[in-house]
Design a protein around this motif. Structure first.
Motif, PDB file in Angstrom:
ATOM      1  N   GLN A 142       0.831  -1.199   0.000  1.00 50.90           N
ATOM      2  CA  GLN A 142       0.000   0.000   0.000  1.00 50.90           C
ATOM      3  C   GLN A 142       0.867   1.252   0.000  1.00 50.90           C
ATOM      4  O   GLN A 142       2.062   1.210   0.306  1.00 50.90           O
ATOM      5  CB  GLN A 142      -0.920   0.002   1.222  1.00 50.90           C
ATOM      6  CG  GLN A 142      -1.937  -1.128   1.227  1.00 50.90           C
ATOM      7  CD  GLN A 142      -2.868  -1.051   2.426  1.00 50.90           C
ATOM      8  OE1 GLN A 142      -2.547  -0.407   3.424  1.00 50.90           O
ATOM      9  NE2 GLN A 142      -4.015  -1.707   2.334  1.00 50.90           N
ATOM     10  N   ASN A 143       0.252   2.363  -0.362  1.00 46.04           N
ATOM     11  CA  ASN A 143       0.936   3.648  -0.281  1.00 46.04           C
ATOM     12  C   ASN A 143       1.471   3.856   1.130  1.00 46.04           C
ATOM     13  O   ASN A 143       0.875   3.411   2.104  1.00 46.04           O
ATOM     14  CB  ASN A 143      -0.027   4.793  -0.616  1.00 46.04           C
ATOM     15  CG  ASN A 143      -0.539   4.716  -2.045  1.00 46.04           C
ATOM     16  OD1 ASN A 143      -0.075   3.893  -2.824  1.00 46.04           O
ATOM     17  ND2 ASN A 143      -1.488   5.556  -2.381  1.00 46.04           N
ATOM     18  N   PHE A 144       2.587   4.534   1.223  1.00 45.17           N
ATOM     19  CA  PHE A 144       3.172   4.786   2.544  1.00 45.17           C
ATOM     20  C   PHE A 144       3.897   6.125   2.516  1.00 45.17           C
ATOM     21  O   PHE A 144       4.058   6.753   1.453  1.00 45.17           O
ATOM     22  CB  PHE A 144       4.125   3.660   2.949  1.00 45.17           C
ATOM     23  CG  PHE A 144       5.322   3.506   2.041  1.00 45.17           C
ATOM     24  CD1 PHE A 144       6.547   4.069   2.374  1.00 45.17           C
ATOM     25  CD2 PHE A 144       5.233   2.774   0.854  1.00 45.17           C
ATOM     26  CE1 PHE A 144       7.653   3.925   1.563  1.00 45.17           C
ATOM     27  CE2 PHE A 144       6.337   2.621   0.031  1.00 45.17           C
ATOM     28  CZ  PHE A 144       7.549   3.206   0.375  1.00 45.17           C
ATOM     29  N   SER A 145       4.357   6.575   3.656  1.00 47.17           N
ATOM     30  CA  SER A 145       5.091   7.836   3.723  1.00 47.17           C
ATOM     31  C   SER A 145       6.494   7.584   4.249  1.00 47.17           C
ATOM     32  O   SER A 145       6.734   6.623   4.989  1.00 47.17           O
ATOM     33  CB  SER A 145       4.369   8.854   4.612  1.00 47.17           C
ATOM     34  OG  SER A 145       4.277   8.369   5.934  1.00 47.17           O
ATOM     35  N   ASP A 242       3.606   6.657  -3.630  1.00 40.42           N
ATOM     36  CA  ASP A 242       2.479   5.917  -4.213  1.00 40.42           C
ATOM     37  C   ASP A 242       2.869   5.049  -5.408  1.00 40.42           C
ATOM     38  O   ASP A 242       2.017   4.418  -6.032  1.00 40.42           O
ATOM     39  CB  ASP A 242       1.354   6.874  -4.626  1.00 40.42           C
ATOM     40  CG  ASP A 242       1.802   7.924  -5.633  1.00 40.42           C
ATOM     41  OD1 ASP A 242       2.935   7.823  -6.152  1.00 40.42           O
ATOM     42  OD2 ASP A 242       1.019   8.860  -5.894  1.00 40.42           O
ATOM     43  N   LYS A 243       4.169   5.007  -5.747  1.00 44.39           N
ATOM     44  CA  LYS A 243       4.579   4.150  -6.868  1.00 44.39           C
ATOM     45  C   LYS A 243       6.064   3.799  -6.765  1.00 44.39           C
ATOM     46  O   LYS A 243       6.848   4.496  -6.120  1.00 44.39           O
ATOM     47  CB  LYS A 243       4.304   4.825  -8.204  1.00 44.39           C
ATOM     48  CG  LYS A 243       5.134   6.063  -8.502  1.00 44.39           C
ATOM     49  CD  LYS A 243       4.787   6.639  -9.867  1.00 44.39           C
ATOM     50  CE  LYS A 243       3.342   7.089  -9.942  1.00 44.39           C
ATOM     51  NZ  LYS A 243       3.004   7.725 -11.219  1.00 44.39           N
ATOM     52  N   LEU A 244       6.410   2.682  -7.388  1.00 42.87           N
ATOM     53  CA  LEU A 244       7.801   2.295  -7.584  1.00 42.87           C
ATOM     54  C   LEU A 244       8.159   2.552  -9.042  1.00 42.87           C
ATOM     55  O   LEU A 244       7.285   2.515  -9.915  1.00 42.87           O
ATOM     56  CB  LEU A 244       8.016   0.811  -7.274  1.00 42.87           C
ATOM     57  CG  LEU A 244       7.577   0.280  -5.912  1.00 42.87           C
ATOM     58  CD1 LEU A 244       7.984  -1.185  -5.780  1.00 42.87           C
ATOM     59  CD2 LEU A 244       8.140   1.105  -4.778  1.00 42.87           C
ATOM     60  N   ASN A 256       2.231   1.402  -9.846  1.00 46.06           N
ATOM     61  CA  ASN A 256       1.457   1.983  -8.759  1.00 46.06           C
ATOM     62  C   ASN A 256       1.332   1.017  -7.587  1.00 46.06           C
ATOM     63  O   ASN A 256       1.133  -0.190  -7.771  1.00 46.06           O
ATOM     64  CB  ASN A 256       0.054   2.361  -9.249  1.00 46.06           C
ATOM     65  CG  ASN A 256       0.093   3.498 -10.251  1.00 46.06           C
ATOM     66  OD1 ASN A 256       0.940   4.385 -10.158  1.00 46.06           O
ATOM     67  ND2 ASN A 256      -0.815   3.487 -11.205  1.00 46.06           N
ATOM     68  N   LEU A 257       1.478   1.555  -6.378  1.00 49.49           N
ATOM     69  CA  LEU A 257       1.203   0.776  -5.171  1.00 49.49           C
ATOM     70  C   LEU A 257      -0.316   0.719  -4.992  1.00 49.49           C
ATOM     71  O   LEU A 257      -1.082   1.406  -5.662  1.00 49.49           O
ATOM     72  CB  LEU A 257       1.869   1.424  -3.955  1.00 49.49           C
ATOM     73  CG  LEU A 257       3.401   1.591  -4.044  1.00 49.49           C
ATOM     74  CD1 LEU A 257       3.902   2.386  -2.857  1.00 49.49           C
ATOM     75  CD2 LEU A 257       4.085   0.240  -4.111  1.00 49.49           C
TER      76      LEU A 257
END
Length: 258
Positions: A142-145, A242-244, A256-257
């Motif tokens: 999932q998206n992370f910070s 939000d993406k690799l 995209n995550l």
């Protein structure tokens, strides 16, 4: 003479002429030591959108003195999986001031990222499966910070460049988990895994040679200045991911995550 006989005689004569011609050509090439190299078909010159190139001779003068860490070889594609970092105007201004007031002779990166793998050498026939595998990894997270934490000095393995980087840490160790999963993929392809004692960071300045002694003497002042900046801009310490991304040769893939 029937039509069939005429055709047979024509073919026989033609075969004899071709054979004679071939023998003469072989003798000519042998006598003059001529080496004919057939051109590569257009269908192969631009596989997968990656331009075919003849042997590349590295010239550091064309890259601000930088030296390639490995030789360019046909069929090998430099590959990196990473996370993009787009600094705000305020942070970019701060980075430029670090050069002016602290570091002096150095270079600001044009683009910023945090590596999730080493720079890899990928064979052409591995590209499709490798890209698909990285895509599958991205969909499992999932998206992370990430938090921008401090400043650290780095030097590459052959000591040809030194870097000033911002160390980072992710929420819930997601960053470490992603790299651990990518390491398993590297093992499948018999590629080197990420650094054992990894320091996750975003490099923003670089200079030629091993300048660690000089820059580490400035480190306390750099860290103090870095912390002062985020006292005034606390909202910019955290960055949403939000993406690799994966770069293979001159082709870029975005995943995209969740």
């Amino acid at each position: 003479m029937t039509g069939l006989n005429l055709i047979q005689e024509y073919l026989s004569d033609t075969d004899e002429e071709i054979e004679n011609s071939n023998n003469e050509n072989k003798k000519l090439f042998k006598d003059k030591n001529i080496n004919i190299k057939l051109p590569l078909p257009e269908s192969i010159l631009s596989w997968k959108g990656v331009t075919y190139n003849e042997e590349v001779i590295d010239d550091p003068l064309k890259h601000d003195g930088r030296i390639r860490s490995f030789k360019h070889e046909r069929g090998n594609w430099a590959t990196l999986v990473y996370i993009d970092y787009l600094p705000s105007d305020n942070i970019l201004f701060w980075m430029k001031n670090v050069i002016i007031h602290f570091v002096g002779t150095s270079n600001l990166f044009e683009e910023f990222h945090m590596s999730l793998t080493r720079t890899l050498i990928l064979k052409f026939h591995w590209i499709d499966s490798f890209v698909e595998a990285v895509k599958n990894i991205a969909t499992n997270y999932q998206n992370f910070s990430i938090e921008l934490q401090s400043i650290k000095i780095y030097c590459n393995e052959d000591a040809t460049r030194t870097f000033v980087g911002i160390t980072v840490q992710s929420t819930n160790n997601i960053l470490q988990n992603i790299i651990r999963t990518l390491d398993k993929l590297m093992t499948d392809y018999q590629l080197p895994i990420y650094y054992k004692d990894a320091s996750y960071h975003i490099s923003f300045l670089w200079c030629l040679g091993d300048q660690r002694k000089k820059l580490e003497a400035l480190l306390p002042s750099l860290i103090a200045n870095f912390n002062d900046f985020f006292v005034d801009h606390p909202d910019q310490r955290y960055v949403q991911i939000d993406k690799l991304k994966c770069k293979i040769g001159n082709k870029l893939y975005n995943f995209n995550l969740q």
